[in-house]
Design a protein around this motif. Structure first.
Motif, PDB file in Angstrom:
ATOM      1  N   ALA A   1       1.831   1.780  -3.622  1.00 38.99           N
ATOM      2  CA  ALA A   1       0.722   2.373  -4.361  1.00 38.99           C
ATOM      3  C   ALA A   1       0.642   3.875  -4.081  1.00 38.99           C
ATOM      4  O   ALA A   1       0.401   4.684  -4.985  1.00 38.99           O
ATOM      5  CB  ALA A   1      -0.584   1.675  -3.989  1.00 38.99           C
TER       6      ALA A   1
ATOM      7  N   THR B   1      -6.388   0.284  -2.138  1.00 40.54           N
ATOM      8  CA  THR B   1      -5.698  -0.018  -3.389  1.00 40.54           C
ATOM      9  C   THR B   1      -6.708  -0.580  -4.386  1.00 40.54           C
ATOM     10  O   THR B   1      -7.559  -1.382  -4.017  1.00 40.54           O
ATOM     11  CB  THR B   1      -4.602  -1.075  -3.139  1.00 40.54           C
ATOM     12  OG1 THR B   1      -3.940  -0.759  -1.920  1.00 40.54           O
ATOM     13  CG2 THR B   1      -3.586  -1.105  -4.254  1.00 40.54           C
TER      14      THR B   1
ATOM     15  N   THR C   1      -2.101   2.472  -9.462  1.00 42.67           N
ATOM     16  CA  THR C   1      -1.709   1.080  -9.218  1.00 42.67           C
ATOM     17  C   THR C   1      -2.923   0.172  -9.135  1.00 42.67           C
ATOM     18  O   THR C   1      -3.923   0.538  -8.520  1.00 42.67           O
ATOM     19  CB  THR C   1      -0.932   0.970  -7.888  1.00 42.67           C
ATOM     20  OG1 THR C   1       0.180   1.856  -7.932  1.00 42.67           O
ATOM     21  CG2 THR C   1      -0.434  -0.449  -7.651  1.00 42.67           C
TER      22      THR C   1
ATOM     23  N   SER D   1       0.836  -1.210   0.000  1.00 44.50           N
ATOM     24  CA  SER D   1       0.000   0.000   0.000  1.00 44.50           C
ATOM     25  C   SER D   1       0.868   1.256   0.000  1.00 44.50           C
ATOM     26  O   SER D   1       0.486   2.271  -0.582  1.00 44.50           O
ATOM     27  CB  SER D   1      -1.023  -0.007   1.138  1.00 44.50           C
ATOM     28  OG  SER D   1      -0.412  -0.142   2.368  1.00 44.50           O
TER      29      SER D   1
END
Ligand SMILES: Nc1ncnc2c1ncn2[C@@H]1O[C@H](COP(=O)(O)OP(=O)(O)OP(=O)(O)O)[C@@H](O)[C@H]1O
Ligand SMILES: [Mg+2]
Lengths: 135, 126
Positions: free
Chosen positions: B69, B102, B79, B66
């Motif tokens: 991202a 995400t 992403t 994460s």
């Protein structure tokens, strides 16, 4: 140790976390756990071995089958590190003394059927987790 | 991964990165660095992390993904996590990890579609 069901492994380096995951996966698969339970057990082992590596520096992981009402797998994570000062806080999701997410201990408890922790400041920490096979 | 085993492929301005099955922590960190460098080098706008081979996602892995991202967003990219196994999705959620911010897709194909249409929308010349 020829049996895949039980064993003991030193956790000294970061790479031992990967080795621990592999050993636990092999044991859980051999005992007949399904893919989701295998993933749960391996993930808990990853969290608890990383805690040993991060907070105690080194320790050991032991694993063996257990039997009760069902058959199951038990894993024990032991170190002689600093111990956990405030267990209630450590078990709270989101509490981390470092820069972690604080999910390792509470998350492992949710992933497993049973978890007990014994910790003494200056002496070390022992975490025991169990998962039962249900058919 | 010091031995350079991660595969990075560029298709239509999108980087496709295949995450190995059981990376150690160092490999996960190196993967992050390699991915960010590759994004810059290729001036890529999109990143697909193919995690279909990954059997375990623990808190460290989730945090790094994460974070990656987020960094990609800072670099102006998008992403998508592709191919998370059902067993991994169940475990990750139960562990309490928040990969929910995400973008995710069932597989690389769908991730590609998502990114292509998202990037088209932002980049269309009038
Ligand atoms: N074996 C251990 N010895 C000493 N302290 C520990 C040990 N395991 C956990 N702790 C303490 O308990 C806290 C909570 O642990 P937990 O694994 O839940 O979160 P974390 O390791 O901080 O973050 P995460 O696991 O999400 O990356 C740790 O921050 C640490 O202070
Ligand atoms: Mg932890």
């Amino acid at each position: 140790m020829s049996s895949p069901y039980e064993g003991e492994m030193a956790i000294d380096t970061e790479y031992d976390i990967v080795m621990a995951r592999k050993a636990v996966r092999t044991a859980a698969v051999a005992l007949g756990f399904g893919v989701t339970d295998v993933t749960r057990i391996v993930t808990a082992a990853s969290e608890l071995t990383r805690n040993i590596y991060l907070y105690a520096g080194s320790g050991i992981m032991r694993w063996h089958p257990v039997s009760g009402n069902f058959a199951g797998l038990e894993l024990v994570f032991e170190d002689q590190g600093p111990g956990i000062a405030d267990m209630t806080r450590a078990m709270q999701p989101g509490f981390s003394s470092g820069n972690g997410l604080g999910m390792g201990l509470p998350g492992s408890k949710r992933l497993m059927d049973e978890m007990d922790i014994v910790s003494e400041i200056g002496k070390g920490t022992s975490v025991r987790i169990r998962k039962w096979l249900r058919r | 991964m010091a031995n350079g085993t991660i595969s990075v492929i560029k298709v239509r301005g999108i980087l496709l990165v295949t995450v190995p099955p059981d990376p150690d922590d160092i490999a996960v960190c190196e993967l992050q660095e390699q991915v960010l460098q590759a994004m810059a080098r290729h001036s890529a706008k999109g990143l697909i992390l193919d995690i279909s081979m990954v059997e375990t996602i623990d808190s460290f892995f989730a945090r790094t993904v994460s974070e990656t991202a987020k960094m990609v967003t800072l670099m102006g990219g998008l992403t998508v996590l592709a191919g998370m196994r059902a067993s991994v999705a169940i475990t990750t959620t139960q562990l309490g990890l928040s990969l929910d911010k995400t973008l995710t897709a069932l597989d690389v194909d769908r991730a590609m579609d998502m990114l292509v249409s998202a990037l088209d929308g932002t980049e269309r010349t009038p």
